[in-house]
Motif scaffolding. Sequence first.
Motif, PDB file in Angstrom:
ATOM      1  N   TYR A 468      40.421  40.385  39.866  1.00 45.28           N
ATOM      2  CA  TYR A 468      40.578  38.941  39.652  1.00 45.28           C
ATOM      3  C   TYR A 468      42.044  38.582  39.411  1.00 45.28           C
ATOM      4  O   TYR A 468      42.513  37.529  39.857  1.00 45.28           O
ATOM      5  N   LEU A 469      42.759  39.466  38.717  1.00 41.60           N
ATOM      6  CA  LEU A 469      44.182  39.218  38.494  1.00 41.60           C
ATOM      7  C   LEU A 469      44.952  39.300  39.813  1.00 41.60           C
ATOM      8  O   LEU A 469      45.901  38.520  40.039  1.00 41.60           O
ATOM      9  N   MET A 470      44.549  40.204  40.695  1.00 44.68           N
ATOM     10  CA  MET A 470      45.193  40.303  42.005  1.00 44.68           C
ATOM     11  C   MET A 470      44.956  39.030  42.810  1.00 44.68           C
ATOM     12  O   MET A 470      45.867  38.531  43.496  1.00 44.68           O
ATOM     13  N   GLU A 471      43.746  38.486  42.734  1.00 42.67           N
ATOM     14  CA  GLU A 471      43.448  37.225  43.429  1.00 42.67           C
ATOM     15  C   GLU A 471      44.321  36.104  42.885  1.00 42.67           C
ATOM     16  O   GLU A 471      44.872  35.304  43.661  1.00 42.67           O
ATOM     17  N   LEU A 472      44.447  36.048  41.579  1.00 44.16           N
ATOM     18  CA  LEU A 472      45.266  35.009  40.959  1.00 44.16           C
ATOM     19  C   LEU A 472      46.713  35.124  41.398  1.00 44.16           C
ATOM     20  O   LEU A 472      47.372  34.117  41.714  1.00 44.16           O
ATOM     21  N   GLU A 473      47.209  36.352  41.450  1.00 47.85           N
ATOM     22  CA  GLU A 473      48.627  36.558  41.724  1.00 47.85           C
ATOM     23  C   GLU A 473      48.976  36.457  43.204  1.00 47.85           C
ATOM     24  O   GLU A 473      50.131  36.669  43.577  1.00 47.85           O
ATOM     25  N   THR A 474      48.030  36.119  44.052  1.00 46.98           N
ATOM     26  CA  THR A 474      48.386  35.748  45.417  1.00 46.98           C
ATOM     27  C   THR A 474      49.056  34.380  45.446  1.00 46.98           C
ATOM     28  O   THR A 474      49.742  34.036  46.413  1.00 46.98           O
TER      29      THR A 474
END
Length: 816
Positions: A468-474
Amino acid sequence: MNRSKKWLAAILAGLMAASLTGCGSSGQTEGSSGRTGETDGAGGTESGDTAMGRYMESSQTLDIGKVTDLVTLADGRLELLEDGSEGRYLSSDGGVTWEEAILPGWYDLVMQAYVLDMKGAPDGSVAILCHDYNIPVGEEEADGGQETAREEADGGQETAGEEADGVGETAGEEADGGQDEVWLCLISPEDEAKRFSVSAVGESVFLLKLSFSEDGRHLYLATGDEEIYEIDRETGESRLVMQIDTLPDVFCIWDHYLAAKSEQEGIFLYDLDTGEEIEDDVLTDFVKQNYAPDSMVFSSTYTIFPAEDGGIYLAGASGLHRHVIGGAVMEQVINGGLCGLSDPSEPVSVMTRTANEGFLAAFSKGKMSSFTYDPNMPSTPSQTLLAYSLTENEVLRQAITRYQEANPNVYVEYRVGMDPEEGVTKEDAIKKLNTEIMAGKGPDFIMLDGLPLDSYREKGVLLDISPYLMELETQETLLPNIKESFTEDGKVYMIPAAVTLPMYYAQRDNMAAVSDLSTLADLFEKLRKEHPGEELMEMYSKDMLFDALFPVSAPEWITESGQPDMEKIADDLKQMKRIYDACMEGLPNRILLKYKGYTEKQVTSSDKVTAYNDLGGGGVQIAGGNVQVSMGALTNGYNYGLLQSVKRVDGKGDYCLSQIPGSAEDVFTPVALMGINAASAKADLAGDFMKAILSVNMQSTIYPIGFPVNEEGLTTYMESLGGQVPESLRIPGEPYGAYGFSGEDGAMISLDMYVPTVQEQSQMYEMLKTVRTPYLERAALEDAVREAAEVYLDGICSLEEMMENAGEKSTIIMAE
């Protein structure tokens, strides 16, 4: 230029920390209006069928001062009165757009006086209650808006009397040769202004409030003597109407009723014809349950306004409720849990009915919300997410409000483990939560503050949230050092919504030799020699010292094998005792009694930072020349700006901030530590909720404790000091307000508040980018150390005896 008069604080009995809190549950419903039925927590019917119809919220933010009234005019337009740059705005489309409609003579008025209250009538009349700046206890109490007005006018008050139009001209002509301390300006529907003195009304000139009757035909004034007067709008003459039993912050008059609301005392109802108080146990009990008074809250958290058919509306964190006076129940019209009314960062200031059975609300920071009934919207959102925190968490409460506004089909049910009304202990709450988690019935989203983190990681309770953090950091960027500090073998099981920093504030030269707790203790011993019998630092209790220094010590108290490192604990406590002894040595009895009084009055809080140990508060005491050092948690951007402002006080230019040195380095305290239940069937929904909390929209105004962990959010946050500074006043290095307080001798002191300079903002940003050691409280161990250290600091036992006692308890704790 926004000239809004916003006193940030005027604390007349010493500095106290203030924080707003969200309140209570939604209470009963009666369902008699046809708009609501008997509801469960989400707003659905008890039978399980999907009920239809819900008030939907539409919000906007205006760059205005404090909203004092919202009025539906006779021609259908809406009138907004505010104490900022224009004084009045009008809307012809139900509040969707607003046009400036400056009051006559407004600029002159705001240069001459502080607006105590301002109310409007349906015919367009406006009543403004004013208090001249030229008062006995210093015009310096006013904020930066007032100061700017005086500077721009090059003399301000003299200029106001010389102006030849509107209020300025009327004031000069009708003041009878001198300025009144308190006066009333009446503006007619034709924008003609009259001024009347009200100094002769009652003995107290403070805490005065205005109210037009609902039909606008009568104007009333509430005084500090708990009296209600009617003011003749033509002559200004007053007539005593009745004595009431409270000092109201809001009162309203309609039909044959008068309702007076006090934040600390509740709501009082009166029969206007007889002057007798009306007993209404249903209303009284509802207010006690949902809006219990808090002695540490200095602002209004809910409001009242007239309802149709002899009823009264209450608007606040629990929603909008209607009550027929003398009726048996409270009717829930709008569920606070599904709209912005429950946002603790922006309590509702004023609310009113609009056309088509809608409502319009003004909040504390310029936010305006219109509520329109949609019969086709399910009263119960189609999706439910269960969120949990051990104690009431303001960040979570704020996040739920904003998330639901953006996602009307999601209901975030919020459960607090230690509900104060239920008297549940921490141990019992954690046991209950653990039982639910093990049974697969636990919450989906968990605020982990105060919970057994080590145990949850070991037992696999928490989900890896790195996807979820990877999705946010896109699209957005988190502070990499914060994220990395919670990364284990490429996985992340928890992440904070915000952080605070353990810091101290002192003269630069005194800080030069400080590198650890031992040299910090050297500094305090040096200051004691230089300032015998004086306060070195506010030290109301030992817990105040522990709360400041445990974050930089406790992370090193556990060995790699998981056992307490008694040698490190002993050395840290030895230095803490040196600091404590230096602070307390030789203090006169009056100071000791003051400390005792502050401790006895201290509220219990789930957040130690707000209950105790305000670094910014200590900075104010430094500005007043009362102490030499402030130490504790740097909690938010406002406090950072305050401390930077202290440096602009004469003789304080050499003060600076630094992280407290301790056994642990580069420490930060996570706030609102978030995790997702690994067994949740709604993990993706919980992940979406977590991403919303970490988004720039939420992070730029995170409330009330903590600095954002979102890089862009942090930049915006520092520019506005967490939304505390109006957009028009966000000029780096320039004043935007003032902080008023009194010293022990009763003399008022004013601290001008400045927006941090670009360099100061950058310095704060860099500090937050370098911290890397999270202080994760191990409550059981630290409680044992505190208990033993209390006796040691009092000199009742030796260090060796104290450590033996602490060691025995620690062994038992670690075994458990």
